[in-house]
Scaffold this active site. Sequence first.
Site, PDB file in Angstrom:
ATOM      1  CG  HIS A   1      -6.378  -0.461   4.806  1.00 37.53           C
ATOM      2  ND1 HIS A   1      -5.020  -0.779   5.134  1.00 37.53           N
ATOM      3  CD2 HIS A   1      -6.963  -0.582   5.953  1.00 37.53           C
ATOM      4  CE1 HIS A   1      -5.126  -1.734   5.958  1.00 37.53           C
ATOM      5  NE2 HIS A   1      -6.361  -1.617   6.436  1.00 37.53           N
TER       6      HIS A   1
ATOM      7  CD  GLU B   1      -3.009  -1.109   2.615  1.00 36.09           C
ATOM      8  OE1 GLU B   1      -2.871  -0.173   3.153  1.00 36.09           O
ATOM      9  OE2 GLU B   1      -3.830  -2.108   2.355  1.00 36.09           O
TER      10      GLU B   1
END
Length: 399
Positions: free
Chosen positions: A283, A260
């Site tokens: 997220h 990420e």
Amino acid sequence: MPKIVLLENIHPSAVEVFNAAGYHDIVTHATALPPDALRAAVHDADVVGIRSRSHLDRSILDEAPALGVVGCFCIGTNQVDLATAMEHGVPVFNAPFSNTRSVAELVLAEAILLLRRIPEKNARVHQGHWDKSASGSFEARGKTLGIIGYGNIGSQVGTLAEAVGMRVIFHDIEAKLPLGNARPYSDLASMLAEADVVTLHVPGGRATENIINAQTLAQMKRGAILINASRGTVVDIDALRAALDAKQIAGAALDVFPTEPKGPDEPLASPLIGLNNVILTPHIGGSTVESQENIGREVAEKLVRFLQSGTTKGAVNFPELPYQAPAGASRILHVHRNEPGALATLNSLFAERNINIVSQQLQTKGPIGYVLTDTGERVGEDVVAALRRHPITVRCELL
């Protein structure tokens, strides 16, 4: 007074809980810190609170001698070296319940949006097309939701899905009590073959790495939808892209990714970028005002209970001792190596100093044992120093 360090913009509700309990030495950081800055920030901290981006590995924990307890203001605890924390006598707490509703609502919303092909329809309207075709658009009512991992969040997703008329089936490696009309499936392949929507709610780690891969994607019902709001490592992204290209999967929604971005201005690198039947979110499954406030309170309250009474109920890496009101003049927290005779050794040290034991709780987990001892007499730092010097002691604190 303990020094409390909170990183990653933890909700102010946590500070409110600490202040209400009389703890005011609190240092807050709005973001995660680079390793060297993190090491310096937690070096003299008694309590550290983090979210998902701060990694407390062995190198950090070894250089934090004052650290007594860690709070993960999120569900996951993979960012903490739990074994090393245990070796140092440091319990780690998290928030397994507070963002359950937020994640569950997002999953159900994404299922409905993908069943109706809303991401694609939305994109086409923005591009100047007015496509009113009903082809490939379906109601959620009557469809089958397959849940992989029927824990706190998975079971809540099932409850919400039933409320909109979906049939719920689930697969879990542990026996779980079904809620509502949900039905357990011991065989994952059988569940995948029946589900119109598959949603993942499993922990990270080797046991779940790439459990959705080319093989399991091929076992899914053709035209099904995949949702992952658990851990980025549980889905083979390249295999998912291939299944989408082959129209084996009609759509997907991912809130977590194997790698990420480290900050808001770094783009996500993924083969799924640009697909109009894929929802990608940064997220944010638990990122609602309500959940962050609840998480702040839940974890801070656990940390306060530990600071005030030594209670470790709910710790993810530590022997769990429930709350028990202090019954004597002093309470000693003693973490020791889990070896035969450890409790007898501890109590012999008390007997040698004519210290009467009023109450005592003991629990062990793996290599360590944890004892809370209430004494009839007030215990001085000399006794604690003697206990710390003993070879069997990992950590000893006087409340």
